[in-house]
Enzyme design. Sequence first.
Site, mmCIF file in Angstrom:
data_model
loop_
_atom_site.group_PDB
_atom_site.id
_atom_site.type_symbol
_atom_site.label_atom_id
_atom_site.label_comp_id
_atom_site.label_asym_id
_atom_site.label_seq_id
_atom_site.Cartn_x
_atom_site.Cartn_y
_atom_site.Cartn_z
ATOM 1 N N ARG A 11 0.715 -0.720 -0.213
ATOM 2 C CA ARG A 11 -0.005 -0.397 0.211
ATOM 3 C C ARG A 11 1.114 1.459 -0.325
ATOM 4 O O ARG A 11 0.754 2.357 -0.981
ATOM 5 C CB ARG A 11 -1.332 0.212 1.699
ATOM 6 C CG ARG A 11 -2.176 1.102 1.420
ATOM 7 C CD ARG A 11 -2.929 1.002 2.640
ATOM 8 N NE ARG A 11 -3.827 -0.461 2.229
ATOM 9 C CZ ARG A 11 -3.755 -1.725 3.117
ATOM 10 N NH1 ARG A 11 -3.465 -0.768 4.384
ATOM 11 N NH2 ARG A 11 -4.281 -2.443 2.680
ATOM 12 N N ARG A 14 0.534 0.326 -11.760
ATOM 13 C CA ARG A 14 -0.624 -0.049 -10.682
ATOM 14 C C ARG A 14 -2.014 -0.766 -10.808
ATOM 15 O O ARG A 14 -1.681 -1.374 -9.911
ATOM 16 C CB ARG A 14 -1.280 1.579 -11.037
ATOM 17 C CG ARG A 14 -2.399 1.916 -9.521
ATOM 18 C CD ARG A 14 -1.872 1.453 -8.419
ATOM 19 N NE ARG A 14 -3.137 2.292 -7.373
ATOM 20 C CZ ARG A 14 -4.203 1.293 -7.107
ATOM 21 N NH1 ARG A 14 -4.402 -0.401 -8.046
ATOM 22 N NH2 ARG A 14 -4.553 1.010 -6.270
ATOM 23 N N THR A 48 -7.271 -3.228 -11.337
ATOM 24 C CA THR A 48 -6.678 -3.846 -9.885
ATOM 25 C C THR A 48 -7.452 -5.584 -9.718
ATOM 26 O O THR A 48 -6.685 -6.080 -9.120
ATOM 27 C CB THR A 48 -6.288 -3.043 -8.879
ATOM 28 O OG1 THR A 48 -6.264 -1.447 -9.525
ATOM 29 C CG2 THR A 48 -5.285 -3.328 -7.859
ATOM 30 N N GLU A 106 -6.670 -9.267 -9.228
ATOM 31 C CA GLU A 106 -6.272 -10.002 -8.125
ATOM 32 C C GLU A 106 -7.470 -11.320 -8.433
ATOM 33 O O GLU A 106 -6.641 -12.716 -7.719
ATOM 34 C CB GLU A 106 -7.032 -9.143 -7.022
ATOM 35 C CG GLU A 106 -6.438 -8.163 -6.900
ATOM 36 C CD GLU A 106 -5.870 -7.185 -5.348
ATOM 37 O OE1 GLU A 106 -7.087 -7.555 -4.727
ATOM 38 O OE2 GLU A 106 -6.827 -6.025 -5.744
ATOM 39 N N GLU A 127 -10.303 1.354 0.479
ATOM 40 C CA GLU A 127 -10.772 1.613 -0.927
ATOM 41 C C GLU A 127 -11.479 3.168 -1.258
ATOM 42 O O GLU A 127 -10.885 3.855 -1.656
ATOM 43 C CB GLU A 127 -11.419 0.979 -1.545
ATOM 44 C CG GLU A 127 -11.221 -0.396 -2.091
ATOM 45 C CD GLU A 127 -12.386 -1.392 -3.255
ATOM 46 O OE1 GLU A 127 -13.628 -0.512 -3.232
ATOM 47 O OE2 GLU A 127 -12.097 -1.993 -3.135
ATOM 48 N N ASN A 187 -11.314 -4.361 0.571
ATOM 49 C CA ASN A 187 -11.555 -3.751 1.778
ATOM 50 C C ASN A 187 -12.091 -2.543 1.181
ATOM 51 O O ASN A 187 -11.509 -1.285 0.937
ATOM 52 C CB ASN A 187 -10.462 -3.551 2.466
ATOM 53 C CG ASN A 187 -9.919 -3.027 3.727
ATOM 54 O OD1 ASN A 187 -11.269 -2.077 3.694
ATOM 55 N ND2 ASN A 187 -9.327 -3.263 4.727
ATOM 56 N N LYS A 197 -2.219 -11.818 -0.540
ATOM 57 C CA LYS A 197 -3.609 -12.156 0.793
ATOM 58 C C LYS A 197 -4.063 -13.098 0.397
ATOM 59 O O LYS A 197 -4.635 -14.076 1.885
ATOM 60 C CB LYS A 197 -4.852 -10.994 -0.010
ATOM 61 C CG LYS A 197 -5.606 -9.666 0.072
ATOM 62 C CD LYS A 197 -6.334 -9.013 -0.707
ATOM 63 C CE LYS A 197 -5.848 -7.915 -0.073
ATOM 64 N NZ LYS A 197 -7.779 -6.690 -1.432
#
Length: 389
Positions: free
Chosen positions: A77, A230, A351, A355, A271, A267, A241
Site C-alpha cells: 500500500r 498500478r 486491479t 486479483e 478503498e 476492503n 492476501k
Amino acid sequence: LIILISFYRSQCEAFAPPMASYTELSFPLWSSSAPSFVDGTSVAVGSASNNDDEADENEEHITTKEFHSTLSLDSIRASLIRQEETIIFALIERAQFRQNDVVYEVGGVPGLSAPPGSVNCKGEDLSFLDFMLTGTEALHSMVRRYESPQEHAFFPSRLPERTTSLQKLEYPSILSSDEALNNVNLNWNKILYDKYLNVIVPAIAAKGDDEQYGSTVTNDIAILQALSKRIHYGKFVAESKYRSDPEQYQRLVDEGDADGVMELLTNALVEERLLTRVRLKAASYGRDPLLSSLPTVEDGEEDNSTSIIAAAAAAAVVAAVEAMKKDDHLKGKMDPAIIESIYRELIIPMTKDIEVAYLFLRCGREPPPEYASDRMSLDVTELSTGNIP
C-alpha cells in the site's frame, strides 16, 4: 497558525491508510545500480538493525536478490500511495492538450514505418501512439525493464531480444512461479489501452485538435505505463492476501465462487480512504498556490517563514475543503472529481479483476470468462463525471 496546521495534518492523517516503514523493502525494479524505484519509492537492504543498515550503505555493489522484500499489505500500500502522485501529475499534464484524435487513428500520421528496434511489426499500419509506444517499449526492453515482475509491455510480441551487455537480474521469488501467472499471460494492458483511449482521454481532454501531437503521445505513454504498473500491482496484493488465508481462497476457488473471492479480497474502508486521498491530492496539485496570500521578504528583513508557513497551510486547507464539495466542479488545471472517478470506476476495478484472476490461477483453476484479460468484469464506457465538451 497552530490551528491551521493541526487541521491540515488531521485531514491528511484521516485519509491515509497505515504505511509500512520504508526500512521495509517493497519490490526491486529494473535497475540494480541504485537502491530505489523509478517512481521514487525508497528502499532499504539488509536487516532492520542500524548497524546492518550502515554496513549496507557502505557496500559498493548490491545484487538485486539482496534486496529483501516484505510482502505485506502495508508495504504494498505504501508503494501504491507513492504511485498516486505519478498518475495524478501525468493526467494533469495530458489535460492541457486537446484530444487530438488523429494520433490514435491508423494512418492519421502518414509515413510511419516499423519503430526503430522493434520486431514483428513490419508491414503493419500503426497509429502515431502505437508507433511511439512500440518504439519506447523496444528501447526500454534493452535496459531490462520488462524483465521486472512489476512491468508489463503493451506490445510484448514486438519486443526485441536483448543484446546489451547488461547482466540478467535475478529477482527474489515473490509471486507464484506458475507459467500461467507470468507477465505475458497475465497482462491486462489490452483492455487498459482500450479504456484509456475511449474513456479516460475524452474525460480529461477537450475535444478538438491543437497540433501538439508529439507532446500528446508522450504524455499518453507516461500515463499508460503508470496505470499499467498500478493495476498489475494487483498480483502482489493478491499473493499477499492469499498467503494470509490460503485455505479460504482455495475453498472459494474450488467452488468456482468468483463473487466470494471478490468479496473476501475487498476492503471497502481502504478503498474509500484511497479515493478521498486521491481527490485531496488532485485538488492540491491541480491549482496554483495562493501567492497573493504569501508575504514577501525584502532584503535586510528578518525571516518571515512563520507567516509563509501559515499562508501555505491556509491555502492547503482551502484546497482540501473545496475538494470535499462533491457536487462542485472545481476550477483548476483539472477537476479532481474526474481523477477520483478514474480511480473509482477504472483503476480499482481493474486491479481487483487482476486479483481475482491471479487467485484463481494461483489455486489451480482458470478464472471465469468475465475475468479474462481482454475485458472488465463490470464494463465502463463513460465516467460518471461525464466528458469534457
